[in-house]
Write a protein that holds these residues in place. Structure first.
Motif, short mmCIF file in Angstrom:
data_model
loop_
_atom_site.label_atom_id
_atom_site.label_comp_id
_atom_site.label_asym_id
_atom_site.label_seq_id
_atom_site.Cartn_x
_atom_site.Cartn_y
_atom_site.Cartn_z
N GLY A 189 144.43 37.99 27.56
CA GLY A 189 144.15 37.67 28.03
C GLY A 189 145.20 36.36 27.98
N ASP A 217 148.14 34.33 28.76
CA ASP A 217 149.20 33.36 30.23
C ASP A 217 150.21 32.55 29.73
N ARG A 264 150.92 39.52 26.14
CA ARG A 264 150.16 39.25 27.06
C ARG A 264 148.86 40.65 28.02
N ARG A 274 142.35 45.53 26.18
CA ARG A 274 140.58 45.04 25.52
C ARG A 274 140.21 45.91 24.67
#
Length: 153
Positions: free
Chosen positions: A81, A83, A130, A134
């Motif tokens: 996650g 960014d 990026r 998961r």
């Protein structure tokens, strides 16, 4: 907590006889640890600092404070996650590049020739940092190459 740990360590010659681990979730929202960070390890106190992003740490402790904490941390885990392009680019440059051998053919009046050249290629580019899956993370440990690891829930 850190003061009590340091004082207990002083009673044992400056360092706690058994290491103390302090897990600081949402650390940027609750404590001003930046000035103590590098000092704690020598006292036998291991802070585990959890942040949502590098920028969150910069907002709480400033560029100098966050850079000092980042540099003093001997293990860093980068989760999914991410960014922040600049941060992802910085992380990707720390991942060891690998050597790739590429061959090429050429034709001339004398005939054909084949040559092999070695090139260095980045293992993970910022977009791949990026887009990590998961349940995975990057582990950056002092003196070791960056490793992609599987996390256990």
């Amino acid at each position: 907590m850190f003061t009590a740990g340091a004082e207990a360590g002083e009673r044992h010659g400056g360092r706690l006889p058994e290491p103390m681990r302090a897990v600081l979730d949402e650390a940027a929202n609750i404590c001003k640890i930046a000035d103590l960070y590098s000092h704690l390890g020598s006292r036998g106190i291991t802070p585990v600092t959890i942040l949502q992003s590098y920028r969150q740490g910069v907002k709480a402790w400033g560029e100098v404070g966050m850079d000092a904490m980042w540099s003093a941390a001997t293990k860093k885990i980068i989760g999914v996650g991410l960014d922040d392009w600049n941060f992802a680019q910085g992380v990707s440059t720390l991942v060891v590049a690998h050597s790739v051998h590429r061959g090429s053919y050429s034709k001339s009046k004398e005939g054909y020739s084949y040559s092999v050249g070695e090139q260095r290629e980045q293992v993970l580019d910022p977009a791949e940092v990026r887009a990590m899956k998961r349940g995975t993370a990057l582990l950056m440990a002092t003196g070791m190459p960056v490793a992609q690891i599987a996390l256990r829930p």
